[in-house]
Design a protein around this motif. Sequence first.
Motif, PDB file in Angstrom:
ATOM      1  N   ALA A   1       0.870  -1.184   0.000  1.00  0.00           N
ATOM      2  CA  ALA A   1       0.000   0.000   0.000  1.00  0.00           C
ATOM      3  C   ALA A   1       0.908   1.236   0.000  1.00  0.00           C
ATOM      4  CB  ALA A   1      -0.914   0.012   1.212  1.00  0.00           C
ATOM      5  N   PHE A   2       0.530   2.234  -0.769  1.00  0.00           N
ATOM      6  CA  PHE A   2       1.378   3.421  -0.823  1.00  0.00           C
ATOM      7  C   PHE A   2       0.579   4.655  -1.216  1.00  0.00           C
ATOM      8  CE2 PHE A   2       1.711   1.558  -5.091  1.00  0.00           C
ATOM      9  CZ  PHE A   2       1.460   2.652  -5.919  1.00  0.00           C
ATOM     10  N   ILE A   3       1.129   5.813  -0.841  1.00  0.00           N
ATOM     11  CA  ILE A   3       0.646   7.116  -1.297  1.00  0.00           C
ATOM     12  C   ILE A   3       1.732   7.691  -2.191  1.00  0.00           C
ATOM     13  CG2 ILE A   3       0.059   9.474  -0.647  1.00  0.00           C
ATOM     14  CD1 ILE A   3      -1.029   8.364   1.982  1.00  0.00           C
ATOM     15  N   GLY A   4       1.383   7.995  -3.430  1.00  0.00           N
ATOM     16  CA  GLY A   4       2.339   8.562  -4.370  1.00  0.00           C
ATOM     17  C   GLY A   4       1.904   9.937  -4.829  1.00  0.00           C
ATOM     18  N   LEU A   5       2.817  10.892  -4.819  1.00  0.00           N
ATOM     19  CA  LEU A   5       2.557  12.233  -5.332  1.00  0.00           C
ATOM     20  C   LEU A   5       3.330  12.427  -6.633  1.00  0.00           C
ATOM     21  CD1 LEU A   5       2.755  14.439  -2.101  1.00  0.00           C
ATOM     22  CD2 LEU A   5       0.782  13.264  -3.092  1.00  0.00           C
ATOM     23  N   VAL A   6       2.824  13.284  -7.501  1.00  0.00           N
ATOM     24  CA  VAL A   6       3.468  13.517  -8.790  1.00  0.00           C
ATOM     25  C   VAL A   6       3.777  14.998  -8.984  1.00  0.00           C
ATOM     26  CG1 VAL A   6       2.385  11.525  -9.892  1.00  0.00           C
ATOM     27  CG2 VAL A   6       1.254  13.757 -10.005  1.00  0.00           C
TER      28      VAL A   6
ATOM     29  N   PRO B   1       6.268  -5.377 -16.867  1.00  0.00           N
ATOM     30  CA  PRO B   1       7.047  -6.625 -16.946  1.00  0.00           C
ATOM     31  C   PRO B   1       8.025  -6.820 -15.791  1.00  0.00           C
ATOM     32  CG  PRO B   1       6.978  -5.525 -19.081  1.00  0.00           C
ATOM     33  CD  PRO B   1       6.422  -4.562 -18.084  1.00  0.00           C
ATOM     34  N   HIS B   2       8.379  -5.738 -15.099  1.00  0.00           N
ATOM     35  CA  HIS B   2       9.355  -5.824 -14.021  1.00  0.00           C
ATOM     36  C   HIS B   2       8.702  -6.009 -12.646  1.00  0.00           C
ATOM     37  CE1 HIS B   2      12.381  -4.575 -16.930  1.00  0.00           C
ATOM     38  NE2 HIS B   2      11.582  -3.572 -17.281  1.00  0.00           N
ATOM     39  N   LEU B   3       7.384  -5.983 -12.587  1.00  0.00           N
ATOM     40  CA  LEU B   3       6.679  -6.112 -11.308  1.00  0.00           C
ATOM     41  C   LEU B   3       6.426  -7.570 -10.965  1.00  0.00           C
ATOM     42  CD1 LEU B   3       3.995  -3.269 -11.659  1.00  0.00           C
ATOM     43  CD2 LEU B   3       6.062  -3.214 -10.254  1.00  0.00           C
ATOM     44  N   THR B   4       6.567  -7.891  -9.679  1.00  0.00           N
ATOM     45  CA  THR B   4       6.194  -9.225  -9.195  1.00  0.00           C
ATOM     46  C   THR B   4       4.763  -9.217  -8.654  1.00  0.00           C
ATOM     47  OG1 THR B   4       7.122  -8.730  -7.014  1.00  0.00           O
ATOM     48  CG2 THR B   4       8.579  -9.780  -8.626  1.00  0.00           C
ATOM     49  N   LEU B   5       4.150  -8.045  -8.615  1.00  0.00           N
ATOM     50  CA  LEU B   5       2.786  -7.891  -8.114  1.00  0.00           C
ATOM     51  C   LEU B   5       1.807  -7.956  -9.288  1.00  0.00           C
ATOM     52  CD1 LEU B   5       3.874  -4.974  -5.845  1.00  0.00           C
ATOM     53  CD2 LEU B   5       2.961  -7.100  -4.928  1.00  0.00           C
ATOM     54  N   ARG B   6       0.623  -8.504  -9.027  1.00  0.00           N
ATOM     55  CA  ARG B   6      -0.338  -8.727 -10.122  1.00  0.00           C
ATOM     56  C   ARG B   6      -1.606  -7.858  -9.989  1.00  0.00           C
ATOM     57  NH1 ARG B   6       0.963 -13.811 -12.476  1.00  0.00           N
ATOM     58  NH2 ARG B   6      -0.613 -13.322 -14.066  1.00  0.00           N
ATOM     59  N   PHE B   7      -2.166  -7.770  -8.792  1.00  0.00           N
ATOM     60  CA  PHE B   7      -3.412  -7.014  -8.595  1.00  0.00           C
ATOM     61  C   PHE B   7      -3.087  -5.576  -8.208  1.00  0.00           C
ATOM     62  CE2 PHE B   7      -6.848  -5.303  -6.026  1.00  0.00           C
ATOM     63  CZ  PHE B   7      -7.965  -5.572  -6.818  1.00  0.00           C
ATOM     64  N   TYR B   8      -3.905  -4.642  -8.733  1.00  0.00           N
ATOM     65  CA  TYR B   8      -3.671  -3.219  -8.487  1.00  0.00           C
ATOM     66  C   TYR B   8      -4.999  -2.496  -8.363  1.00  0.00           C
ATOM     67  CZ  TYR B   8      -2.492   1.663  -9.643  1.00  0.00           C
ATOM     68  OH  TYR B   8      -2.373   3.033  -9.643  1.00  0.00           O
TER      69      TYR B   8
ATOM     70  N   THR C   1       6.297  -1.188   2.419  1.00  0.00           N
ATOM     71  CA  THR C   1       7.185  -2.296   2.087  1.00  0.00           C
ATOM     72  C   THR C   1       8.362  -1.780   1.277  1.00  0.00           C
ATOM     73  OG1 THR C   1       7.342  -4.392   0.887  1.00  0.00           O
ATOM     74  CG2 THR C   1       5.848  -2.752   0.010  1.00  0.00           C
ATOM     75  N   ASP C   2       9.387  -2.610   1.159  1.00  0.00           N
ATOM     76  CA  ASP C   2      10.521  -2.259   0.306  1.00  0.00           C
ATOM     77  C   ASP C   2      10.411  -2.906  -1.074  1.00  0.00           C
ATOM     78  OD1 ASP C   2      11.723  -0.761   2.324  1.00  0.00           O
ATOM     79  OD2 ASP C   2      12.705  -2.525   3.183  1.00  0.00           O
ATOM     80  N   ALA C   3       9.251  -3.458  -1.383  1.00  0.00           N
ATOM     81  CA  ALA C   3       9.074  -4.175  -2.653  1.00  0.00           C
ATOM     82  C   ALA C   3       9.065  -3.239  -3.854  1.00  0.00           C
ATOM     83  CB  ALA C   3       7.775  -4.983  -2.626  1.00  0.00           C
ATOM     84  N   LEU C   4       8.812  -1.953  -3.618  1.00  0.00           N
ATOM     85  CA  LEU C   4       8.791  -0.972  -4.704  1.00  0.00           C
ATOM     86  C   LEU C   4       9.818   0.114  -4.444  1.00  0.00           C
ATOM     87  CD1 LEU C   4       4.950  -0.407  -5.244  1.00  0.00           C
ATOM     88  CD2 LEU C   4       6.462  -1.911  -6.541  1.00  0.00           C
TER      89      LEU C   4
ATOM     90  N   GLN D   1       7.531  15.508 -13.684  1.00  0.00           N
ATOM     91  CA  GLN D   1       8.428  14.477 -14.181  1.00  0.00           C
ATOM     92  C   GLN D   1       8.382  13.162 -13.411  1.00  0.00           C
ATOM     93  OE1 GLN D   1      12.029  17.119 -13.976  1.00  0.00           O
ATOM     94  NE2 GLN D   1      12.354  16.363 -16.047  1.00  0.00           N
ATOM     95  N   PHE D   2       8.149  13.225 -12.109  1.00  0.00           N
ATOM     96  CA  PHE D   2       8.331  12.053 -11.269  1.00  0.00           C
ATOM     97  C   PHE D   2       7.102  11.723 -10.430  1.00  0.00           C
ATOM     98  CE2 PHE D   2      12.622  13.508 -12.086  1.00  0.00           C
ATOM     99  CZ  PHE D   2      13.311  12.326 -12.311  1.00  0.00           C
ATOM    100  N   GLN D   3       7.003  10.450 -10.056  1.00  0.00           N
ATOM    101  CA  GLN D   3       6.119  10.016  -8.981  1.00  0.00           C
ATOM    102  C   GLN D   3       6.999   9.646  -7.800  1.00  0.00           C
ATOM    103  OE1 GLN D   3       2.578   7.013  -8.913  1.00  0.00           O
ATOM    104  NE2 GLN D   3       4.408   5.834  -8.441  1.00  0.00           N
ATOM    105  N   SER D   4       6.674  10.178  -6.638  1.00  0.00           N
ATOM    106  CA  SER D   4       7.433   9.903  -5.428  1.00  0.00           C
ATOM    107  C   SER D   4       6.492   9.325  -4.377  1.00  0.00           C
ATOM    108  CB  SER D   4       8.073  11.196  -4.905  1.00  0.00           C
ATOM    109  OG  SER D   4       8.825  10.946  -3.735  1.00  0.00           O
ATOM    110  N   LEU D   5       6.859   8.193  -3.802  1.00  0.00           N
ATOM    111  CA  LEU D   5       6.037   7.542  -2.788  1.00  0.00           C
ATOM    112  C   LEU D   5       6.384   8.127  -1.430  1.00  0.00           C
ATOM    113  CD1 LEU D   5       6.113   3.809  -3.985  1.00  0.00           C
ATOM    114  CD2 LEU D   5       4.818   5.771  -4.855  1.00  0.00           C
ATOM    115  N   ILE D   6       5.473   8.948  -0.886  1.00  0.00           N
ATOM    116  CA  ILE D   6       5.741   9.597   0.392  1.00  0.00           C
ATOM    117  C   ILE D   6       5.389   8.692   1.566  1.00  0.00           C
ATOM    118  CG2 ILE D   6       5.398  11.884  -0.597  1.00  0.00           C
ATOM    119  CD1 ILE D   6       2.670  11.945   0.897  1.00  0.00           C
TER     120      ILE D   6
END
Length: 312
Positions: free
Chosen positions: A25-30, A84-91, A42-45, A33-38
Motif C-alpha cells: 500500500a502506498f501514497i504517491g505524489l506527482v 514486466p518488471h513487477l512481481t505484483l499482479r493485482f492493483y 514495504t521495500d518491494a517498490l 516528471q516524477f512520482q514519489s512515494l511519500i
Amino acid sequence: MDASPDERFDRVTRLAARIYDADVAFIGLVDGQFQSLISLNTDALGRNVPRRDSVCNMIVESGQPMVVGDLKTDPRLAGHPLVPHLTLRFYAGAPLVAEPDLVLGTLCVMKREPGDQETFDLGPLLDLAAIAANEIAQWKLNLELKQISETDSLTGLPNRRIFDDAFERAIRRARRTAQTVSFLMIDIDHFKALNDLAGHQTGDKVLSQMGRLLSAMPRRPLDTLARIGGEEFALILPDTDGAGARIVAEGILEKLRQAAIIHPAGGLVSASIGGASQTGAAACASDLYFAADMALYEAKRGGRGRYSDKAG
C-alpha cells in the motif's frame, strides 16, 4: 514530495493494507516528471519512478479510480514499460483530489496474486484517499502558517529557519531526481562601514532595499530566497547547474548596480556572491554550503562586487 516522512500518511497506508489484505500500500505524489512515494509499507517498490513509467499516472491523468485484476494480462497496460518488471499482479488506486481539476497523486494497494476487479469494493479506498488529500491540504496550510511566523520582519524574506528546511528539501530533491542543485550566498560589501558612518537606521534601510531588489528578481516556485543573518542573503536553486547559477548571480549584481544605492563611504553599495553546485547522490548540504562560503570569500578577496563559484 521532498518532505520528511510523516506518520499521518503512514497511518492511511497501514489502514489500506489491512482493509484489503494487500501486500503493498502506498501514497504517491506527482510533479511534472516524477512520482514519489511519500508513504510505503514495504521495500518491494522503489520510492521514485519517472511519472510516464508509473501505472498511477493513468489515474492522475484521468482523475478516476482504477482497478486491475491482473497487471500482466490487462489490455489497458499492454506495452507498459514498468509492468514486466513487477512481481505484483493485482492493483487498485484512487486519486488524491485537491481541487476539481487538480489531482496530486494516488493511494494504491497491490497484491502478489491476481484478483477479481469486478467485485472489488472501492468505497474504503476512496474514503482513505479523501482523508489523505485532506491531510496534504492541512500539511500545506500548516507550512504556510509556519512560513508567515518565520519571515524576517526587516526584509520580508524567509529567515534562517525556513532556509534550513528548504535547503534540506533541495538536497533530497537533487538526490531523488539525479538533478543539479545550486546555491548562492550574497553578502553586502563594506556593510560594517556603512553602519559605522551612517548609523544602523541607514543600514536597516539598505537591507530592506536589498530584500526588495532580490524579491523582484524572477524566481521559479521551487527556488528559495532568504536572509540568513546580518547582511547575508541566500538563494537555493533546485534543478539548476553552475552555468544557470552564474546567470542568476550576474543578474543580481546588474540589478544592484542599476539600483545605484549610495554608500556613505563613497561610491555605490555593492555585493559579493559565492556559488556552488552539486548533482544527484553527491549532493550534501554541509559541503554545498561550505563550497559557496569559500567562493564568497574568493569574490571578496578578488575585489568585491563580483561572483565566484566552486564545485560542491
